[in-house]
Design a protein around this motif. Structure first.
Motif, PDB file in Angstrom:
ATOM      1  N   THR A 208       5.103  -4.053  -1.544  1.00 32.86           N
ATOM      2  CA  THR A 208       3.817  -3.744  -2.195  1.00 32.86           C
ATOM      3  C   THR A 208       3.166  -2.504  -1.594  1.00 32.86           C
ATOM      4  O   THR A 208       2.269  -1.917  -2.196  1.00 32.86           O
ATOM      5  N   THR A 209       3.621  -2.093  -0.399  1.00 31.37           N
ATOM      6  CA  THR A 209       3.006  -0.918   0.227  1.00 31.37           C
ATOM      7  C   THR A 209       3.339   0.351  -0.551  1.00 31.37           C
ATOM      8  O   THR A 209       2.713   1.396  -0.348  1.00 31.37           O
ATOM      9  N   HIS A 210       4.340   0.260  -1.411  1.00 24.63           N
ATOM     10  CA  HIS A 210       4.711   1.427  -2.224  1.00 24.63           C
ATOM     11  C   HIS A 210       4.222   1.267  -3.651  1.00 24.63           C
ATOM     12  O   HIS A 210       4.656   1.982  -4.546  1.00 24.63           O
ATOM     13  N   GLY A 211       3.310   0.320  -3.849  1.00 23.20           N
ATOM     14  CA  GLY A 211       2.814   0.056  -5.193  1.00 23.20           C
ATOM     15  C   GLY A 211       1.992   1.205  -5.745  1.00 23.20           C
ATOM     16  O   GLY A 211       1.615   2.147  -5.024  1.00 23.20           O
ATOM     17  N   HIS A 212       1.704   1.087  -7.019  1.00 22.54           N
ATOM     18  CA  HIS A 212       0.969   2.137  -7.720  1.00 22.54           C
ATOM     19  C   HIS A 212      -0.414   2.339  -7.096  1.00 22.54           C
ATOM     20  O   HIS A 212      -1.176   1.391  -6.958  1.00 22.54           O
ATOM     21  N   GLY A 213      -0.694   3.580  -6.700  1.00 23.37           N
ATOM     22  CA  GLY A 213      -2.022   3.906  -6.170  1.00 23.37           C
ATOM     23  C   GLY A 213      -2.215   3.618  -4.694  1.00 23.37           C
ATOM     24  O   GLY A 213      -3.243   3.969  -4.125  1.00 23.37           O
ATOM     25  N   VAL A 214      -1.249   2.979  -4.043  1.00 21.62           N
ATOM     26  CA  VAL A 214      -1.421   2.653  -2.614  1.00 21.62           C
ATOM     27  C   VAL A 214      -1.160   3.911  -1.790  1.00 21.62           C
ATOM     28  O   VAL A 214      -0.086   4.495  -1.855  1.00 21.62           O
ATOM     29  N   THR A 215      -2.125   4.321  -1.003  1.00 21.37           N
ATOM     30  CA  THR A 215      -1.970   5.519  -0.159  1.00 21.37           C
ATOM     31  C   THR A 215      -1.632   5.145   1.280  1.00 21.37           C
ATOM     32  O   THR A 215      -1.083   5.940   2.021  1.00 21.37           O
ATOM     33  N   ALA A 216      -1.985   3.939   1.692  1.00 24.94           N
ATOM     34  CA  ALA A 216      -1.640   3.476   3.041  1.00 24.94           C
ATOM     35  C   ALA A 216      -1.754   1.959   3.041  1.00 24.94           C
ATOM     36  O   ALA A 216      -2.493   1.379   2.243  1.00 24.94           O
TER      37      ALA A 216
ATOM     38  N   GLY B  88     -12.415   0.018 -10.178  1.00 24.06           N
ATOM     39  CA  GLY B  88     -11.202   0.568  -9.595  1.00 24.06           C
ATOM     40  C   GLY B  88     -10.519  -0.434  -8.682  1.00 24.06           C
ATOM     41  O   GLY B  88      -9.301  -0.627  -8.723  1.00 24.06           O
ATOM     42  N   ILE B  89     -11.315  -1.094  -7.857  1.00 25.15           N
ATOM     43  CA  ILE B  89     -10.751  -2.094  -6.931  1.00 25.15           C
ATOM     44  C   ILE B  89     -10.150  -3.245  -7.727  1.00 25.15           C
ATOM     45  O   ILE B  89      -9.076  -3.764  -7.396  1.00 25.15           O
ATOM     46  N   SER B  90     -10.853  -3.664  -8.764  1.00 19.37           N
ATOM     47  CA  SER B  90     -10.335  -4.772  -9.590  1.00 19.37           C
ATOM     48  C   SER B  90      -9.003  -4.394 -10.217  1.00 19.37           C
ATOM     49  O   SER B  90      -8.076  -5.217 -10.263  1.00 19.37           O
ATOM     50  N   ALA B  91      -8.892  -3.166 -10.671  1.00 20.13           N
ATOM     51  CA  ALA B  91      -7.626  -2.709 -11.274  1.00 20.13           C
ATOM     52  C   ALA B  91      -6.512  -2.722 -10.234  1.00 20.13           C
ATOM     53  O   ALA B  91      -5.391  -3.168 -10.503  1.00 20.13           O
ATOM     54  N   ASP B  92      -6.840  -2.257  -9.032  1.00 22.73           N
ATOM     55  CA  ASP B  92      -5.848  -2.255  -7.943  1.00 22.73           C
ATOM     56  C   ASP B  92      -5.406  -3.688  -7.651  1.00 22.73           C
ATOM     57  O   ASP B  92      -4.227  -3.958  -7.386  1.00 22.73           O
ATOM     58  N   ARG B  93      -6.369  -4.600  -7.692  1.00 25.02           N
ATOM     59  CA  ARG B  93      -6.057  -6.003  -7.413  1.00 25.02           C
ATOM     60  C   ARG B  93      -5.102  -6.564  -8.461  1.00 25.02           C
ATOM     61  O   ARG B  93      -4.155  -7.290  -8.135  1.00 25.02           O
ATOM     62  N   ARG B  94      -5.338  -6.217  -9.694  1.00 25.05           N
ATOM     63  CA  ARG B  94      -4.472  -6.730 -10.768  1.00 25.05           C
ATOM     64  C   ARG B  94      -3.047  -6.228 -10.596  1.00 25.05           C
ATOM     65  O   ARG B  94      -2.078  -6.970 -10.757  1.00 25.05           O
ATOM     66  N   VAL B  95      -2.913  -4.973 -10.227  1.00 24.82           N
ATOM     67  CA  VAL B  95      -1.568  -4.397 -10.015  1.00 24.82           C
ATOM     68  C   VAL B  95      -0.877  -5.141  -8.886  1.00 24.82           C
ATOM     69  O   VAL B  95       0.318  -5.481  -8.965  1.00 24.82           O
ATOM     70  N   LEU B  96      -1.639  -5.395  -7.842  1.00 28.69           N
ATOM     71  CA  LEU B  96      -1.072  -6.082  -6.683  1.00 28.69           C
ATOM     72  C   LEU B  96      -0.597  -7.479  -7.045  1.00 28.69           C
ATOM     73  O   LEU B  96       0.498  -7.909  -6.660  1.00 28.69           O
ATOM     74  N   ALA B  97      -1.437  -8.207  -7.793  1.00 25.50           N
ATOM     75  CA  ALA B  97      -1.068  -9.581  -8.182  1.00 25.50           C
ATOM     76  C   ALA B  97       0.197  -9.577  -9.024  1.00 25.50           C
ATOM     77  O   ALA B  97       1.020 -10.507  -8.940  1.00 25.50           O
ATOM     78  N   ALA B  98       0.346  -8.528  -9.817  1.00 22.94           N
ATOM     79  CA  ALA B  98       1.533  -8.451 -10.672  1.00 22.94           C
ATOM     80  C   ALA B  98       2.795  -8.121  -9.871  1.00 22.94           C
ATOM     81  O   ALA B  98       3.908  -8.414 -10.312  1.00 22.94           O
ATOM     82  N   ASP B  99       2.615  -7.518  -8.691  1.00 19.58           N
ATOM     83  CA  ASP B  99       3.776  -7.094  -7.882  1.00 19.58           C
ATOM     84  C   ASP B  99       4.326  -8.215  -7.013  1.00 19.58           C
ATOM     85  O   ASP B  99       5.337  -8.017  -6.333  1.00 19.58           O
ATOM     86  N   VAL B 100       3.646  -9.357  -6.985  1.00 18.74           N
ATOM     87  CA  VAL B 100       4.111 -10.476  -6.140  1.00 18.74           C
ATOM     88  C   VAL B 100       4.315 -11.696  -7.041  1.00 18.74           C
ATOM     89  O   VAL B 100       3.826 -11.729  -8.165  1.00 18.74           O
ATOM     90  N   PRO B 101       5.034 -12.681  -6.550  1.00 18.53           N
ATOM     91  CA  PRO B 101       5.260 -13.888  -7.368  1.00 18.53           C
ATOM     92  C   PRO B 101       3.948 -14.518  -7.783  1.00 18.53           C
ATOM     93  O   PRO B 101       2.947 -14.407  -7.063  1.00 18.53           O
ATOM     94  N   PRO B 102       3.940 -15.204  -8.918  1.00 20.73           N
ATOM     95  CA  PRO B 102       2.712 -15.825  -9.423  1.00 20.73           C
ATOM     96  C   PRO B 102       2.148 -16.808  -8.413  1.00 20.73           C
ATOM     97  O   PRO B 102       2.875 -17.590  -7.793  1.00 20.73           O
ATOM     98  N   GLY B 103       0.843 -16.740  -8.210  1.00 20.71           N
ATOM     99  CA  GLY B 103       0.173 -17.667  -7.299  1.00 20.71           C
ATOM    100  C   GLY B 103       0.248 -17.283  -5.842  1.00 20.71           C
ATOM    101  O   GLY B 103      -0.336 -17.948  -4.980  1.00 20.71           O
ATOM    102  N   ALA B 104       0.985 -16.189  -5.557  1.00 15.68           N
ATOM    103  CA  ALA B 104       1.130 -15.808  -4.144  1.00 15.68           C
ATOM    104  C   ALA B 104      -0.169 -15.215  -3.604  1.00 15.68           C
ATOM    105  O   ALA B 104      -0.533 -15.418  -2.451  1.00 15.68           O
ATOM    106  N   LEU B 105      -0.828 -14.434  -4.455  1.00 13.31           N
ATOM    107  CA  LEU B 105      -2.078 -13.795  -4.010  1.00 13.31           C
ATOM    108  C   LEU B 105      -3.203 -14.826  -4.065  1.00 13.31           C
ATOM    109  O   LEU B 105      -3.598 -15.275  -5.140  1.00 13.31           O
ATOM    110  N   THR B 106      -3.711 -15.250  -2.914  1.00 19.69           N
ATOM    111  CA  THR B 106      -4.693 -16.341  -2.881  1.00 19.69           C
ATOM    112  C   THR B 106      -6.122 -15.856  -2.691  1.00 19.69           C
ATOM    113  O   THR B 106      -7.073 -16.590  -2.939  1.00 19.69           O
ATOM    114  N   GLY B 107      -6.281 -14.663  -2.235  1.00 20.49           N
ATOM    115  CA  GLY B 107      -7.660 -14.193  -2.019  1.00 20.49           C
ATOM    116  C   GLY B 107      -7.690 -12.713  -1.706  1.00 20.49           C
ATOM    117  O   GLY B 107      -6.742 -12.161  -1.139  1.00 20.49           O
ATOM    118  N   THR B 108      -8.762 -12.037  -2.127  1.00 18.00           N
ATOM    119  CA  THR B 108      -8.928 -10.624  -1.809  1.00 18.00           C
ATOM    120  C   THR B 108     -10.378 -10.359  -1.397  1.00 18.00           C
ATOM    121  O   THR B 108     -11.287 -11.107  -1.753  1.00 18.00           O
TER     122      THR B 108
END
Lengths: 235, 814
Positions: B76-84, B228-248
């Protein structure tokens, strides 16, 4: 205005008094002098002979380096600043060459100062002050400021101020030094009259005529020593 | 040495008092200005600066360790929009208790000593990290060191734990119930965790009840807005298995709280800053121009000897600058040194990393001060330089009596007062300009003291208001935490707010049984219960914090801005921001809803509330019942009878609660770091301003006694004692001081009434009248006399010197 001083005991006694400063020779060197009540002593001498220093020691404005100064039975050289101030209020009246009147006080207010500093009630002090101004012939200037008066008149105001608390001793430092001839003569006569009434006077002067006119005794200083001590014919 | 050099050296070394006053004035003025300017700059977006410095995470994400692997998270560190990115860090939440330890004194004044064991400390989210550094969230060590061994823990500076090194905490719900020792305190601007341990230790603390999660920290190229943050969060949730992302957690929520704290500082720092700078300018001007003005006669003598006007001006500017430059240099040093503890407090309050006085402040302030000194010296020196020598010699003598001075002396001499006092009372009018300048200095000192008193009183009342929020000496909880429950914001300043999925209900004791136990416990004076929920409120766009009260809470209500507290069913009280945001007014009815069920409540009051978002509604438990929520209290706040010890009360109550559930603990102090820091800052700045004002008076009196040396000699020859001399000198400034106090106090009150509402506005709340109307008649009278005290304090030293002047020497002075 009579001051009764008829005792023969000394009023002022200086015993082996020395006043030295950090640099140069001492202003006074082992000087001994006694002044009896009722005397008018003129202290003569060139500049730097120690005349003003002698007066300052008697007035308690300065302290000797050695020796003792006793005035009216009181050891002046051992007094604290506060005690020295109270001594001056009670027993000494001072007249200066340049009058030393306060320009922002009226003539009467200047005269009242010693009494008010001593805590005398204003009404009583005012009565005494007016009496002195009348005695000295300057009561019409009571509400005026010193700057409007002539030199002689200012010196009379200074004399009135000096006599306010009925001091045992009147000290005058060059009382005619800043005055013209006529005013100087005026003040000479004033001092003579005061001494005639019994006021003890020690005056420092270059004015030989003043000394001859009003002094009962002349003392000459040179380099801090008494070189001559004559009893002179006063009047 | 040139003739000019000798003149300058002579002027500086002969007038020791004046030289010292000039140096001290410059020192204090520059110290106050450096501090004030530096703090103003530091208060400008400190969160943003610190966040950038720490490379804070735009998004902190929690992942279920059973549903995603570290390898997947690395991807996920190489996901869309991730700079670090940083992580994955193992994370576990435990519920520790104290383990009886001898600990050293900690930050925020927690005294060293022995902490009893068994005190529940609330949930603690712990991340396992090998070091403070990283590509994201580069932590700042505040005290101690990083954890390097098992059983060592580093706590966040704003966590709910007492921030004390050596503190032992027992992870009672971890395998083996290990005891962890606090070895360091660190600060994460983005508040990514409550504490940190080694990665192995984090894994060792996990259990079935507290399963291991993974934390990832991300920085994005587009993260300036919530959208913008919400959009980033959605991308992140999509990059991991369903239900893996439990909190942000978004950094924007943390920033909002931090900015609110900061914003509250700015108005009063600005007020003090302006006061300090104006006073500094005034005093430097008074001291320097007064010194040169007093030397006009000397200037005349120099001109008579052949000095040109330009040489004279150069000489006096140099004479002023020499001591001033020393004072300015020392002022920069002391300003920076004194700012250290204050900035440290601000760091803690702002929750930021190291704050420091910027270099440009350390350069510009002394430069401006030097220019000011030069100008203040040049103006009178130029004036004197242009005079003819004889005129300068005449003008520069002792002040000639003026009409006003004489009139005042005549009036004063008739007063039934000791002569030394009446002489002093009339003196100010002899030098009206100097007296006015002295009065100006005291005026600003009086304004500063009045303003400081009012501000401190306001802040103390605000603190008291905060205390009312959770009153009483004991708190009794009916709820104990199980695994994976919804977690709300924690920490004293609103820490992490996680959006998570509840997987089991909390264990809850019967509130009525708990209330009965409290009632039956000897020593109970009064108590009330609270429960909270998130509700929909008419007029408010998002769900709102709602707190319901059970029992009599009248002894511990919030501070009311308007209206009254709850007195019965069907009522609601809103926080200031909630009222503004909903558009409702007192007397209106609003609707609160929980799903499909709703209730109408009447708005009866507006309260002062600074917690969290500042939007909250307060009602009683009957309203919760009406919309289908559990109405039993989660917490009870107990006030004890006078003479009842907390420890003794708890010793009796805890056994009674054992059988019915529930936990009882001392109610921790609710002290605000913001308020404590503000109090310290107010005190420091006020002391400096008053000292500068006192220096101004001292300088004026020194010049005055120098002008009047001959007159003082005459008075002393006539029998004025040293005590009378001191009395006369002090009296000459006492009148000015009193007058300055009479004028300064209303101005200080006006400044307070202007600044305090602005401070409230910056945190989006009105202030209750009790927090603004803090000045009462007796205190106002005392503050008026503060002007007198400043004036007398400034005059004491020179009065003593005047008393010691040798009479014979004084008589020879012209």
């Amino acid at each position: 205005m009579t001051v009764n001083r008829t005792t023969t005991a000394t009023l002022i006694e200086l015993d082996c008094v020395t006043k030295a400063y950090t640099e140069g020779p001492p202003a006074l060197a082992g000087l001994s002098l006694g002044v009896r009540p009722g005397e008018a002593v003129a202290v003569l001498g060139p500049s730097g002979s120690g005349k003003s220093t002698l007066l300052n020691l008697i007035a308690g404005l300065d302290k000797p380096t050695a020796g003792s100064v006793i005035v009216d039975g009181l050891r002046i050289d051992q007094l604290s600043e506060a005690a020295s101030a109270k001594y001056r209020r009670a027993r000494v009246g001072m007249v200066f060459q340049f009058f030393n009147l306060l320009d922002d006080l009226t003539v009467l207010d200047n005269v009242l100062l010693p009494a008010q500093l001593a805590g005398m009630a204003r009404a009583k002090a005012t009565a005494r002050g007016n009496e002195l101004l009348a005695y000295l012939g300057i009561d019409r200037h009571a509400a005026a400021y010193p700057g409007r008066l002539s030199g002689g008149e200012r010196q009379r105001v200074a004399v009135a101020r000096a006599l306010m608390n009925r001091p045992a001793l009147l000290l005058a430092d060059e009382p005619t030094g800043a005055l013209d001839t006529a005013s100087g003569a005026d003040v000479r006569q004033l001092l003579t009259d005061l001494n005639a009434d019994g006021q003890t006077i020690v005056l420092v002067t270059h004015d030989v005529a003043l000394a001859e006119a009003c002094a009962t005794r002349t003392v000459e200083l040179r380099d801090g020593h008494i070189v001559r001590d004559d009893a002179a014919v006063a009047r | 040495m040139s003739a000019l050099g000798r003149v300058v050296r002579g002027g500086v070394t002969r007038r020791k008092v004046q030289t010292l006053v000039m140096a001290l004035t410059a020192l204090l003025a520059v110290t106050a200005s450096v501090m004030a300017a530096g703090l103003l700059v530091a208060s400008n977006a400190p969160f943003d600066h610190a966040f950038a410095e720490q490379r804070g995470p735009h998004l902190t994400a929690l992942f279920d360790g059973s549903k995603v692997t570290p390898t997947q998270l690395d991807a996920t560190t190489h996901g869309h929009g991730v700079t670090a990115a940083a992580g994955p860090y193992p994370v576990v939440t435990i519920h520790p208790e104290t383990a009886g330890s001898i600990h050293s004194a900690g930050d925020k004044g927690i005294p060293g000593g022995v902490l009893p064991s068994g005190i529940m400390l609330g949930p603690l989210t712990i991340a396992g990290r090998a070091s403070t550094g990283g590509a994201v969230d580069d932590l700042t060590m505040v005290h101690g060191r990083w954890a390097t061994k098992p059983d060592e823990i580093v706590i966040a500076s704003d966590s709910s734990l007492p921030p004390a090194l050596g503190l032992h905490i027992k992870a009672t719900d971890a395998p083996g119930s290990p005891t962890l020792t606090v070895v360091g305190i660190a600060r994460s601007v983005a508040k990514t965790a409550d504490a940190w341990v080694t990665p192995d230790e984090a894994r060792a603390l996990a259990s079935a009840e507290n399963p291991l999660e993974f934390q990832m920290l991300y920085r994005f190229s587009y993260a300036k807005t919530d959208a913008g943050i919400s959009a980033d969060r959605r991308v992140l949730a999509a990059d991991v298995p369903p239900g893996a992302l439990t909190g942000t957690q978004s950094y924007l929520a943390t920033k909002k709280v931090a900015d609110a704290n900061t914003a509250a500082f700015v108005p009063f720092i600005a007020a003090f800053g302006v006061l300090g700078l104006v006073l500094a300018v005034l005093i430097i001007g008074i001291v320097v121009s007064g010194a040169v003005g007093a030397a006009i006669r000397r200037i005349g003598v120099l001109k008579a000897l052949g000095f040109t006007p330009a040489q004279v001006v150069r000489a006096y500017v140099a004479q002023a600058l020499l001591p001033a430059l020393i004072g300015i240099a020392l002022g920069v040093l002391f300003g920076n040194l004194l700012a250290i503890p204050v900035l440290h407090g601000a760091e803690s309050t702002y929750g930021t990393a190291s704050l420091a006085i910027p270099l440009w402040v350390n350069v510009s302030v002394p430069l401006l001060a030097a220019v000011l000194v030069a100008i203040a010296a040049v103006v009178p020196a130029l004036r004197a330089g242009r005079l003819r020598a004889a005129e300068a010699i005449t003008l520069g003598g002792a002040p000639k009596a003026n009409t006003h001075g004489r009139r005042m002396q005549r009036l004063a001499s008739r007063l039934p007062l000791p002569r030394a006092i009446s002489l002093g009372l009339a003196n100010p009018l002899a030098r009206p300009a100097r007296s006015a300048a002295t009065g100006g200095a005291v005026l600003f000192g009086a304004i500063a003291m009045t303003f400081a008193f009012g501000l401190t009183s306001t802040l103390n009342n605000v603190q008291h208001g905060r205390d009312l929020d959770s009153s009483g000496q004991v708190v009794v909880r009916t709820e104990s935490f199980g695994p994976n429950v919804p977690r709300k914001a924690s920490g004293p300043q609103g820490g992490p707010t996680f959006i998570s999925t509840p997987q089991s209900a909390p264990i809850k004791a019967d509130p009525n049984a708990v209330a009965a136990a409290i009632t039956a416990q000897p020593g109970t004076r009064a108590y009330y219960g609270t429960t909270d929920a998130s509700l929909a409120v008419s007029g408010l766009s998002s769900s709102t914090d709602a707190i319901a009260y059970q029992g009599d809470s009248s002894w511990a209500t919030h501070q009311m801005i308007e209206g009254h507290w709850l007195t019965g069913k069907g009522q609601v009280v809103l926080s200031s921001l909630a009222l503004q945001s909903s558009g409702a007014s007192i007397g209106d009815e609003i609707t609160v809803s929980n799903g499909s069920r709703s209730a109408q409540l009447k708005v009866v009051g507006e309260v002062f509330d600074l917690h969290d978002s500042g939007i909250a509604v307060f009602t009683d438990t009957s309203a919760f019942s009406a919309i289908g929520l559990t109405a039993g209290a989660d917490e009870f706040y107990v006030s004890l009878k006078s003479g009842t010890s907390v420890a003794g009360y708890l010793a009796g109550l805890k056994p009674a609660l054992l059988s019915i559930g529930g936990e009882a603990d001392p109610n921790p102090e609710n002290k605000s770091d913001v308020i404590e820091t503000m109090d310290a800052l107010i005190a420091t700045l006020t002391i400096m301003l008053v000292a500068v004002a006192g220096l101004g008076v001292l300088n004026a009196v020194v010049l005055e006694t120098r002008d009047r040396t001959h007159d003082l000699g005459v008075l002393k020859s006539l029998g004025m004692t040293p005590r009378q001399t001191i009395t006369s000198v002090i009296t000459s400034v006492a009148g000015i001081g009193l007058l300055a106090g009479v004028v300064g106090v209303p101005l200080g009150v006006a400044l307070h009434h202007y600044v305090v509402p602005i401070m409230g506005h910056t945190v989006a709340t009105k202030l209750p009248s009790v927090d603004v109307a803090v000045y009462h008649a007796p205190m106002l009278v005392a503050l008026v006399f503060a002007g007198l005290v400043i004036a007398v304090a400034g005059a004491l030293l020179p009065a003593g010197w005047a008393a010691k002047i040798r009479t014979a020497t004084a008589l020879r002075t012209e």
